[in-house]
Design a protein around this motif. Structure first.
Motif, PDB file in Angstrom:
ATOM      1  N   TYR A 182       0.860  -1.188   0.000  1.00  0.00           N
ATOM      2  CA  TYR A 182       0.000   0.000   0.000  1.00  0.00           C
ATOM      3  C   TYR A 182       0.891   1.230   0.000  1.00  0.00           C
ATOM      4  CZ  TYR A 182      -3.355   3.586   1.202  1.00  0.00           C
ATOM      5  OH  TYR A 182      -4.130   4.731   1.175  1.00  0.00           O
ATOM      6  N   GLN A 183       0.580   2.184  -0.857  1.00  0.00           N
ATOM      7  CA  GLN A 183       1.392   3.396  -0.915  1.00  0.00           C
ATOM      8  C   GLN A 183       0.495   4.630  -0.941  1.00  0.00           C
ATOM      9  OE1 GLN A 183       4.424   4.184  -4.243  1.00  0.00           O
ATOM     10  NE2 GLN A 183       5.609   3.324  -2.575  1.00  0.00           N
ATOM     11  N   ALA A 184       0.792   5.569  -0.042  1.00  0.00           N
ATOM     12  CA  ALA A 184       0.047   6.830   0.015  1.00  0.00           C
ATOM     13  C   ALA A 184       1.020   7.986  -0.150  1.00  0.00           C
ATOM     14  CB  ALA A 184      -0.683   6.955   1.354  1.00  0.00           C
ATOM     15  N   GLU A 185       0.588   9.002  -0.880  1.00  0.00           N
ATOM     16  CA  GLU A 185       1.359  10.247  -1.020  1.00  0.00           C
ATOM     17  C   GLU A 185       0.413  11.413  -0.783  1.00  0.00           C
ATOM     18  OE1 GLU A 185       4.370  10.390  -4.211  1.00  0.00           O
ATOM     19  OE2 GLU A 185       3.500   8.516  -4.912  1.00  0.00           O
ATOM     20  N   LEU A 186       0.983  12.597  -0.601  1.00  0.00           N
ATOM     21  CA  LEU A 186       0.142  13.779  -0.406  1.00  0.00           C
ATOM     22  C   LEU A 186      -0.876  13.892  -1.537  1.00  0.00           C
ATOM     23  CD1 LEU A 186       2.667  16.494   0.846  1.00  0.00           C
ATOM     24  CD2 LEU A 186       0.871  15.366   2.158  1.00  0.00           C
ATOM     25  N   ASP A 187      -2.121  14.102  -1.164  1.00  0.00           N
ATOM     26  CA  ASP A 187      -3.234  14.235  -2.107  1.00  0.00           C
ATOM     27  C   ASP A 187      -3.502  12.963  -2.901  1.00  0.00           C
ATOM     28  OD1 ASP A 187      -3.545  16.909  -1.313  1.00  0.00           O
ATOM     29  OD2 ASP A 187      -2.041  17.569  -2.772  1.00  0.00           O
ATOM     30  N   ASN A 188      -3.022  11.833  -2.399  1.00  0.00           N
ATOM     31  CA  ASN A 188      -3.295  10.560  -3.066  1.00  0.00           C
ATOM     32  C   ASN A 188      -3.342   9.434  -2.030  1.00  0.00           C
ATOM     33  OD1 ASN A 188      -3.673   8.496  -4.890  1.00  0.00           O
ATOM     34  ND2 ASN A 188      -1.535   8.421  -5.524  1.00  0.00           N
ATOM     35  N   LEU A 189      -4.503   9.280  -1.386  1.00  0.00           N
ATOM     36  CA  LEU A 189      -4.730   8.188  -0.428  1.00  0.00           C
ATOM     37  C   LEU A 189      -5.658   7.170  -1.083  1.00  0.00           C
ATOM     38  CD1 LEU A 189      -3.511  10.026   1.820  1.00  0.00           C
ATOM     39  CD2 LEU A 189      -5.316   9.193   3.309  1.00  0.00           C
ATOM     40  N   PRO A 190      -5.103   6.232  -1.829  1.00  0.00           N
ATOM     41  CA  PRO A 190      -5.972   5.281  -2.528  1.00  0.00           C
ATOM     42  C   PRO A 190      -6.676   4.334  -1.570  1.00  0.00           C
ATOM     43  CG  PRO A 190      -3.665   4.676  -2.792  1.00  0.00           C
ATOM     44  CD  PRO A 190      -3.682   5.984  -2.074  1.00  0.00           C
ATOM     45  N   ALA A 191      -7.859   3.862  -1.963  1.00  0.00           N
ATOM     46  CA  ALA A 191      -8.598   2.885  -1.164  1.00  0.00           C
ATOM     47  C   ALA A 191      -8.360   1.497  -1.743  1.00  0.00           C
ATOM     48  CB  ALA A 191     -10.082   3.218  -1.158  1.00  0.00           C
ATOM     49  N   ALA A 192      -7.123   1.239  -2.180  1.00  0.00           N
ATOM     50  CA  ALA A 192      -6.751  -0.056  -2.758  1.00  0.00           C
ATOM     51  C   ALA A 192      -5.248  -0.235  -2.624  1.00  0.00           C
ATOM     52  CB  ALA A 192      -7.157  -0.120  -4.227  1.00  0.00           C
ATOM     53  N   PHE A 193      -4.817  -1.490  -2.702  1.00  0.00           N
ATOM     54  CA  PHE A 193      -3.383  -1.770  -2.708  1.00  0.00           C
ATOM     55  C   PHE A 193      -2.812  -1.402  -4.076  1.00  0.00           C
ATOM     56  CE2 PHE A 193      -5.169  -4.658   0.517  1.00  0.00           C
ATOM     57  CZ  PHE A 193      -4.436  -4.209   1.610  1.00  0.00           C
ATOM     58  N   GLN A 194      -1.474  -1.480  -4.189  1.00  0.00           N
ATOM     59  CA  GLN A 194      -0.822  -1.009  -5.405  1.00  0.00           C
ATOM     60  C   GLN A 194      -1.257  -1.791  -6.639  1.00  0.00           C
ATOM     61  OE1 GLN A 194       3.468  -0.834  -5.065  1.00  0.00           O
ATOM     62  NE2 GLN A 194       3.478   1.330  -5.547  1.00  0.00           N
ATOM     63  N   ASP A 195      -1.637  -3.052  -6.457  1.00  0.00           N
ATOM     64  CA  ASP A 195      -2.060  -3.861  -7.602  1.00  0.00           C
ATOM     65  C   ASP A 195      -3.546  -3.685  -7.931  1.00  0.00           C
ATOM     66  OD1 ASP A 195      -3.294  -5.164  -5.530  1.00  0.00           O
ATOM     67  OD2 ASP A 195      -2.282  -7.085  -5.807  1.00  0.00           O
ATOM     68  N   GLY A 196      -4.211  -2.747  -7.239  1.00  0.00           N
ATOM     69  CA  GLY A 196      -5.614  -2.475  -7.510  1.00  0.00           C
ATOM     70  C   GLY A 196      -6.586  -3.298  -6.686  1.00  0.00           C
ATOM     71  N   SER A 197      -6.090  -4.268  -5.923  1.00  0.00           N
ATOM     72  CA  SER A 197      -6.967  -5.126  -5.121  1.00  0.00           C
ATOM     73  C   SER A 197      -7.359  -4.434  -3.814  1.00  0.00           C
ATOM     74  CB  SER A 197      -6.263  -6.450  -4.812  1.00  0.00           C
ATOM     75  OG  SER A 197      -5.124  -6.222  -3.989  1.00  0.00           O
ATOM     76  N   ILE A 198      -8.404  -4.976  -3.156  1.00  0.00           N
ATOM     77  CA  ILE A 198      -8.840  -4.413  -1.867  1.00  0.00           C
ATOM     78  C   ILE A 198      -8.800  -5.475  -0.767  1.00  0.00           C
ATOM     79  CG2 ILE A 198     -10.253  -2.576  -2.874  1.00  0.00           C
ATOM     80  CD1 ILE A 198     -12.717  -4.389  -2.360  1.00  0.00           C
ATOM     81  N   ASP A 199      -8.186  -6.629  -1.082  1.00  0.00           N
ATOM     82  CA  ASP A 199      -8.047  -7.667  -0.055  1.00  0.00           C
ATOM     83  C   ASP A 199      -6.737  -8.422  -0.248  1.00  0.00           C
ATOM     84  OD1 ASP A 199      -8.441  -9.537  -2.111  1.00  0.00           O
ATOM     85  OD2 ASP A 199     -10.581  -9.693  -1.705  1.00  0.00           O
ATOM     86  N   GLY A 200      -6.587  -9.535   0.495  1.00  0.00           N
ATOM     87  CA  GLY A 200      -5.317 -10.250   0.514  1.00  0.00           C
ATOM     88  C   GLY A 200      -5.092 -11.220  -0.617  1.00  0.00           C
ATOM     89  N   GLY A 201      -5.974 -11.232  -1.612  1.00  0.00           N
ATOM     90  CA  GLY A 201      -5.747 -12.075  -2.771  1.00  0.00           C
ATOM     91  C   GLY A 201      -6.601 -13.324  -2.789  1.00  0.00           C
ATOM     92  N   ALA A 202      -6.205 -14.272  -3.660  1.00  0.00           N
ATOM     93  CA  ALA A 202      -7.040 -15.446  -3.946  1.00  0.00           C
ATOM     94  C   ALA A 202      -6.875 -16.579  -2.937  1.00  0.00           C
ATOM     95  CB  ALA A 202      -6.713 -15.959  -5.350  1.00  0.00           C
ATOM     96  N   ARG A 203      -5.995 -16.440  -1.976  1.00  0.00           N
ATOM     97  CA  ARG A 203      -5.787 -17.528  -1.014  1.00  0.00           C
ATOM     98  C   ARG A 203      -7.005 -17.684  -0.108  1.00  0.00           C
ATOM     99  NH1 ARG A 203       0.684 -17.437   0.248  1.00  0.00           N
ATOM    100  NH2 ARG A 203       1.281 -16.802  -1.846  1.00  0.00           N
ATOM    101  N   PRO A 204      -7.128 -18.849   0.560  1.00  0.00           N
ATOM    102  CA  PRO A 204      -8.319 -19.086   1.394  1.00  0.00           C
ATOM    103  C   PRO A 204      -8.567 -17.997   2.437  1.00  0.00           C
ATOM    104  CG  PRO A 204      -7.064 -21.102   1.128  1.00  0.00           C
ATOM    105  CD  PRO A 204      -6.251 -20.026   0.499  1.00  0.00           C
ATOM    106  N   GLY A 205      -7.484 -17.392   2.944  1.00  0.00           N
ATOM    107  CA  GLY A 205      -7.642 -16.352   3.963  1.00  0.00           C
ATOM    108  C   GLY A 205      -7.542 -14.943   3.424  1.00  0.00           C
ATOM    109  N   GLY A 206      -7.730 -14.791   2.112  1.00  0.00           N
ATOM    110  CA  GLY A 206      -7.548 -13.485   1.483  1.00  0.00           C
ATOM    111  C   GLY A 206      -8.367 -12.372   2.110  1.00  0.00           C
ATOM    112  N   SER A 207      -9.573 -12.719   2.595  1.00  0.00           N
ATOM    113  CA  SER A 207     -10.442 -11.684   3.182  1.00  0.00           C
ATOM    114  C   SER A 207      -9.946 -11.220   4.551  1.00  0.00           C
ATOM    115  CB  SER A 207     -11.873 -12.205   3.314  1.00  0.00           C
ATOM    116  OG  SER A 207     -11.901 -13.339   4.167  1.00  0.00           O
ATOM    117  N   SER A 208      -8.916 -11.902   5.101  1.00  0.00           N
ATOM    118  CA  SER A 208      -8.385 -11.494   6.407  1.00  0.00           C
ATOM    119  C   SER A 208      -7.510 -10.249   6.305  1.00  0.00           C
ATOM    120  CB  SER A 208      -7.595 -12.639   7.048  1.00  0.00           C
ATOM    121  OG  SER A 208      -6.455 -12.959   6.271  1.00  0.00           O
TER     122      SER A 208
END
Length: 343
Positions: A182-208
Motif C-alpha cells: 500500500y502506498q500513500a502520497e500527499l493528495d493521493n490516499l488510494p482505497a486499494a493496494f498497489q495492484d488495484g486489489s482491496i483484499d489479501g488475494g485469492a488464497r483461502p484467507g484473502g479476506s483477512s
C-alpha cells in the motif's frame, strides 16, 4: 505448511471431551497434536500460527499434567457442527485474535504506535519524540510488516519535516495472503493496494486483509486480522499520518539486524527536536495554542505537538493532524489510562 490440518485434527479430537474424566484422552490428543506439529516443523518454520500452536501445546501439557511420552491416537472423524461457531471455523488460522483466545484462554495483548505532524512519534513503549528525520525511515520492519515513511521539509528553510509518503508492505503469509503493498502520497490516499486489489488475494484467507475508505482522500483503514493488526492512514493539511494497533507477538517479531524502527526505538538521539517553539515562527505561539485548544482541550503531548506544528508551518490544518492521532490512539490503545502522555 500443514498446521491448519494439525489444528483441525486437535479440535476434532477434543470437542467431545468434557468434565474431570477427560484427563487421559485430553493428554493423548495433545501428544498427537504435538507429533503433528513436529512433522510440519520444516515447512512451517516461519509461520506465526505454527509457533503459536507449539507454545500453546507446551502450556496445555503443563496445565493438565500431561507427560510428553505416552500413547497418541489417530485423528477422530470430525463431527458435523450445526453451528459453525463450534467447529474448526472458530480456530481459523487467518483470524489471529480468535485463534489466540482459543489456544491461550485469553485475548492477545496489543501495542500502539503513531507518526503524525512534524513528525512526532509515539512508540510501542509510549515514548514520545519529535524528529527532524528527512528522507526515508522505517517505522516498522518485522517478519510480517514493513512500513517506511518519507519526510520532507514542512517549509522552505525549516528544520522541521513532515511525512509526505508512506509505503506499507504486508509480507507474504502462506495460508492467508499474498504479499500486498500500500502506498500513500500527499493528495493521493488510494482505497486499494498497489495492484488495484482491496483484499489479501485469492488464497483461502484473502479476506483477512482488507482496506476501506473512512473519508475519501483523507482517511483509509487497513485491517489485517490474520496478524491481529489495524492501520489508519490520514492526510491533514500538507502531511500524512500513520497509526497502528498491532498484536504484541507481531510487533516483537524481528531480529537484531532489524534494529532501526521508529515505532520500536523512537527517532535516533541526533534526530530529536524540542517541542518548545523557539525563534520566529510563522504563527505566534499564543495564537497556535488557542487554535489547538479548540481541538485538544487536554494539554498533553498531542496538544504540545499541535502548537509546535502550527507555529512552525503556519498551517492551522495541523490541529486536525494531532486530533486525528489522538482519536486513533483512543480507538487503538489497549489501556485507556495511557491515552494522554504528559512531558
Amino acid at each position: 505448511c500443514k498446521i491448519l490440518r494439525c489444528n483441525s485434527e486437535y479440535v476434532a479430537a477434543t470437542l467431545h471431551l468434557r468434565g474431570p474424566e477427560r484427563g487421559a484422552a485430553f493428554c493423548t490428543a495433545l501428544r498427537s497434536y504435538s507429533l503433528c506439529t513436529r512433522r510440519t516443523a520444516r515447512t512451517c518454520r516461519g509461520d506465526l500460527a505454527f509457533h503459536s500452536a507449539v507454545h500453546g501445546i507446551e502450556d496445555l501439557m503443563i496445565q493438565n499434567n500431561c507427560s510428553k511420552q505416552g500413547p497418541t491416537a489417530p485423528p477422530r472423524p470430525r463431527p458435523a457442527a450445526p453451528n459453525a461457531e463450534h467447529g474448526f471455523e472458530s480456530l481459523d488460522v487467518c483470524d489471529y485474535e480468535r485463534s489466540f483466545l482459543y489456544k491461550h484462554g485469553r485475548p492477545p495483548g496489543f501495542q500502539h504506535c503513531a507518526a503524525f505532524g512534524d513528525p512526532h512519534i509515539r512508540t510501542f513503549r509510549d515514548d514520545f519524540h519529535t524528529c527532524r528525520v528527512e528522507g526515508s525511515w522505517p517505522l516498522l520492519d518485522n517478519d510480517y510488516l514493513f512500513v517506511q515513511a518519507t519526510s520532507s521539509p514542512v517549509a522552505k528553510g525549516s528544520n522541521a519535516t513532515v511525512t509526505s509518503k508512506l509505503t506499507i508492505i504486508f509480507k507474504n503469509m502462506k495460508e492467508c495472503i499474498d504479499q500486498k503493498v500500500y502506498q500513500a502520497e500527499l493528495d493521493n490516499l488510494p482505497a486499494a493496494f498497489q495492484d488495484g486489489s482491496i483484499d489479501g488475494g485469492a488464497r483461502p484467507g484473502g479476506s483477512s486483509l482488507s482496506i476501506r475508505e473512512r473519508s475519501p482522500g483523507r482517511h483509509v483503514e487497513i485491517r489485517a486480522s490474520y496478524i491481529g493488526t489495524t492501520i489508519a492512514v490520514r492526510q491533514a493539511g500538507r502531511q500524512l499520518s500513520f497509526s497502528i494497533r498491532a498484536a504484541e507477538e507481531v510487533a516483537g517479531a524481528f531480529t537484531e539486524e532489524q534494529d532501526l524502527q521508529l515505532c520500536v526505538g523512537g527517532c535516533p538521539r541526533s534526530q530529536r527536536m524540542s517541542r518548545s517553539p523557539r525563534g520566529r515562527g510563522r504563527v505566534p505561539a499564543e495564537t497556535a495554542r488557542a487554535l489547538c485548544r479548540e481541538m485538544l482541550p487536554v494539554e498533553d503531548v498531542y496538544f504540545q505537538s499541535c502548537v509546535f506544528d502550527v507555529v512552525t508551518s503556519g498551517d492551522a490544518n495541523f490541529t486536525m493532524a494531532a486530533h486525528g492521532a489522538l482519536e486513533d490512539a483512543r480507538l487503538f490503545l489497549p489501556d485507556a489510562e495511557k491515552l494522554h502522555i504528559f512531558q
